[in-house]
Design an enzyme around this catalytic site. Structure first.
Site, PDB file in Angstrom:
ATOM      1  N   ASP A   1       2.590   3.097   6.306  1.00  0.00           N
ATOM      2  CA  ASP A   1       1.515   2.635   5.432  1.00  0.00           C
ATOM      3  C   ASP A   1       0.261   2.329   6.257  1.00  0.00           C
ATOM      4  OD1 ASP A   1      -0.121   1.113   3.595  1.00  0.00           O
ATOM      5  OD2 ASP A   1       1.678   0.823   2.391  1.00  0.00           O
TER       6      ASP A   1
ATOM      7  N   SER B   1      -2.502   1.901  -2.100  1.00  0.00           N
ATOM      8  CA  SER B   1      -1.110   2.328  -1.925  1.00  0.00           C
ATOM      9  C   SER B   1      -0.412   2.639  -3.237  1.00  0.00           C
ATOM     10  CB  SER B   1      -0.320   1.241  -1.178  1.00  0.00           C
ATOM     11  OG  SER B   1      -0.766   1.119   0.140  1.00  0.00           O
TER      12      SER B   1
ATOM     13  N   HIS C   1       6.673  -3.802  -3.729  1.00  0.00           N
ATOM     14  CA  HIS C   1       5.290  -3.505  -3.356  1.00  0.00           C
ATOM     15  C   HIS C   1       4.948  -2.077  -3.757  1.00  0.00           C
ATOM     16  CE1 HIS C   1       1.770  -3.795  -0.426  1.00  0.00           C
ATOM     17  NE2 HIS C   1       1.657  -4.852  -1.204  1.00  0.00           N
TER      18      HIS C   1
ATOM     19  N   SER D   1       4.049   0.837  -2.458  1.00  0.00           N
ATOM     20  CA  SER D   1       4.618   2.074  -1.905  1.00  0.00           C
ATOM     21  C   SER D   1       6.049   2.321  -2.372  1.00  0.00           C
ATOM     22  CB  SER D   1       4.537   2.060  -0.377  1.00  0.00           C
ATOM     23  OG  SER D   1       3.205   1.963   0.053  1.00  0.00           O
TER      24      SER D   1
ATOM     25  N   ASP E   1      -0.063  -1.422   7.794  1.00  0.00           N
ATOM     26  CA  ASP E   1      -1.171  -1.668   6.880  1.00  0.00           C
ATOM     27  C   ASP E   1      -1.561  -3.138   6.839  1.00  0.00           C
ATOM     28  OD1 ASP E   1      -2.791  -0.916   4.281  1.00  0.00           O
ATOM     29  OD2 ASP E   1      -1.477  -2.570   3.674  1.00  0.00           O
TER      30      ASP E   1
ATOM     31  N   HIS F   1      -5.269  -4.833   7.845  1.00  0.00           N
ATOM     32  CA  HIS F   1      -6.115  -5.593   6.920  1.00  0.00           C
ATOM     33  C   HIS F   1      -6.644  -6.877   7.556  1.00  0.00           C
ATOM     34  CE1 HIS F   1      -6.127  -3.295   3.277  1.00  0.00           C
ATOM     35  NE2 HIS F   1      -4.808  -3.236   3.200  1.00  0.00           N
TER      36      HIS F   1
ATOM     37  N   ASP G   1       0.043   7.010   3.651  1.00  0.00           N
ATOM     38  CA  ASP G   1      -0.539   7.018   2.307  1.00  0.00           C
ATOM     39  C   ASP G   1      -2.054   7.043   2.342  1.00  0.00           C
ATOM     40  OD1 ASP G   1      -0.458   4.509   3.439  1.00  0.00           O
ATOM     41  OD2 ASP G   1       0.153   3.458   1.631  1.00  0.00           O
TER      42      ASP G   1
ATOM     43  N   HIS H   1      -9.197  -0.072   3.301  1.00  0.00           N
ATOM     44  CA  HIS H   1      -8.634   1.216   3.689  1.00  0.00           C
ATOM     45  C   HIS H   1      -9.751   2.168   4.093  1.00  0.00           C
ATOM     46  CE1 HIS H   1      -4.938   0.402   0.897  1.00  0.00           C
ATOM     47  NE2 HIS H   1      -4.956  -0.345   1.978  1.00  0.00           N
TER      48      HIS H   1
END
Length: 536
Positions: free
Chosen positions: A61, A111, A174, A176, A339, A343, A380, A460
């Site tokens: 991710d 995602s 979540h 994904s 991921d 962030h 992703d 992202h």
């Protein structure tokens, strides 16, 4: 004092590596012979055109191309070798491609819409999962219409008689992993509590089910042989001694009851920590539900490995359980914390989680055969981390670039286009960039890397992402293509139909024939004509 000594030793080791490779690399024969050798190997690479019995999709991710580059350098430097020429396990796969990640309504994907693409074969809107782009985010009534819902490769695999499972380091609800089993108008409707909070003031949400409930009570989720990750709170009921969020029911108990009712002769185990997982004999187990954290699982660099398994361990155990399936399996494995670290602009943790992901892929390669198992590794979406400046060869990837900017201050090799670190400060005389020279960048695990635009969370990136493939029909995953082609290619490789199967009403067996709506209508019309002719 000791920090200085350790740093000096590491610097010396890196200099020795650099000196050793410089002698070779100064000789043009080194490059030409290496290049010829690799090309010779590629020229002999066979195309495996047989059907894949098993399919494993690995999803890093937020694993952008820059993340891959920086992670391989980080890997080499941890081993005191030249990281620039290192490889992550999947970077040595024979076939590579690039996928386009945009949503129907957004240039930069989240995602949820991306999961719908790489698991269901359909692009959709940001924030929605398992539905078409006719469903706006939060529009429950529209999301329950059958014509607005799509199915995933997990459902297709189950129709074909294959076993299925999911593994993740995030909550199993979540975005994904949810793409493999849910249809929802809002990615954050992970529990009934979430639906009440997020939908407060709106109407018509009672006909929708939260993501956790879909996983346990609906197809294809309720048929998964393996479910491993975090998110325990979304399954537990609220109570005095409970951290659960749910108001309606204990979904963990529901899962246990379902397995006893539908599979009385099978062994199903619910595990909550690393020891319980590692003590489970997967060769004698048919179903595993492993929830190892109340929320997302912990980063490796911040983890207590006595209580939580690694992604590598979860992957290994999942394959051990699934590999005894006579018709094969489809497994989804997500390294979701890459991921999460990006962030927060925790570059070091993001790179470390990428190495953890690479270890899990390496184990899958070691445990399977390239002759019957297709392994696809991708991401992703990207992130905004860049690798810039002109750092010297073997310079610490986590450190400073070594060059000065126009403000007479240096800067980090890795930085972000946006994020939570305030990179500029105002004082009595001017607005200027924060001086990172004296910050403990190397030793602080969660050092927040600088960014240009101040935001609460880094966003992202809209870049295309890499796809790596190995095994039967892996050559399908070359070139530049839409992200939604990935599950369609995996289904093609495994000989799995994406159409709903017909069922023999007497035996309950799935028919090998799949009819489109037009075909069924034509058959009904022909039957009606036959009846009318008989009466005439």
């Amino acid at each position: 004092m000791w920090t200085f000594v350790v740093c000096a030793v590491l610097a010396c080791a890196l200099q020795q590596v650099s000196a050793a490779t410089t002698t070779q690399e100064s000789d043009p024969k080194f490059w030409i012979e290496n290049g010829k050798r690799i090309l010779e190997e590629k020229s002999k690479q066979p195309l495996r055109t047989n059907k894949a019995k098993n399919v494993i999709l690995f999803l890093g991710d937020g694993m952008s191309l820059t993340t891959l580059t920086a992670a391989r350098i980080y890997k080499g430097q941890l081993q005191n070798t030249s990281g620039e020429s290192e490889h992550l396990s999947f970077e040595q796969f024979p076939f590579t491609g690039i996928s386009k990640t945009y949503c129907v309504d957004n240039q930069v994907a989240d995602s949820a819409c991306s999961a719908t693409a790489y698991l269901c074969g359909v692009k959709t809107n940001k924030g929605t999962i398992g539905v078409t782009s006719k469903v706006e985010k939060g529009d429950c009534p529209s999301s329950v219409l059958e014509e607005h819902r799509v199915t995933s490769i997990m459902q297709w695999a189950q129709w074909a008689g294959k076993a299925t499972g999911i593994v993740t380091t995030t909550r199993v609800t979540h975005a994904s992993p949810a793409g493999s089993y849910s249809q929802t108008a809002h990615r954050d409707w992970e529990s009934d509590e979430d639906m009440m909070k997020i939908s407060k003031g709106t109407t018509n949400i009672t006909q929708c089910e939260d993501i956790a409930k879909q996983l346990i009570t609906r197809e294809p989720g309720k048929n998964f042989k393996v479910i491993m990750g975090g998110g325990q709170n979304n399954f537990m009921k609220q109570g005095v001694n409970s951290t659960g969020k749910r108001h309606d029911q204990d979904l963990i108990q529901t899962w246990k009851n379902d397995k006893k009712t539908r599979f009385a002769d099978k062994i199903a185990k619910y595990v909550t920590n690393r020891q319980e997982l590692l003590e489970t004999d997967m060769s004698k187990t048919d179903f595993v539900l492993g929830l190892f954290h109340q929320g997302h699982m912990d980063y490796r660099l911040k983890s207590n490995f006595e209580t939580q398994p690694t992604l590598q361990e979860m992957t290994r155990n999942a394959i051990q359980l699934l590999q005894k399936e006579p018709n094969g399996y489809v497994l989804f494995v997500e390294g979701g914390l890459i991921d999460k670290a990006h962030h927060r602009t925790w570059a070091r943790i993001a790179l470390d989680e990428t190495l953890e992901f690479s270890k899990a892929v390496a184990d899958a390669v070691a445990m399977t055969s390239e002759d019957d198992t297709l392994i696809v590794v991708t991401s992703d979406h990207a992130h905004t981390m860049t690798m810039a400046g002109y750092p010297k060869r073997n310079a610490n990837i986590l450190g400073l670039s070594g060059t000065m900017a126009m403000d007479n201050m240096t800067y980090t090799t890795l930085s972000y286009a946006n994020g939570p670190k305030q990179s500029f400060v105002n004082d009595s005389t001017s607005c200027h960039r924060v001086n990172v020279t004296n910050e403990d960048i190397i030793n602080k695990v969660d050092f927040v890397y600088p960014s240009l635009v101040d935001l609460l969370d880094e966003t992202h990136g809209g870049d295309d992402v890499m796809v790596f493939a190995r095994g039967p029909m892996s050559h399908l995953f070359t070139g530049n293509y839409e992200q939604n082609q990935i599950p369609l290619g995996m289904a093609m490789a495994a000989g799995i139909s994406t159409n709903f199967p017909t069922t023999d009403s007497t035996s309950g067996a799935i028919s090998p024939f799949n009819f489109s709506g037009q075909t069924i209508l034509a058959v009904l019309l022909l039957a009606l004509v036959g009846i009318l002719q008989a009466r005439l």
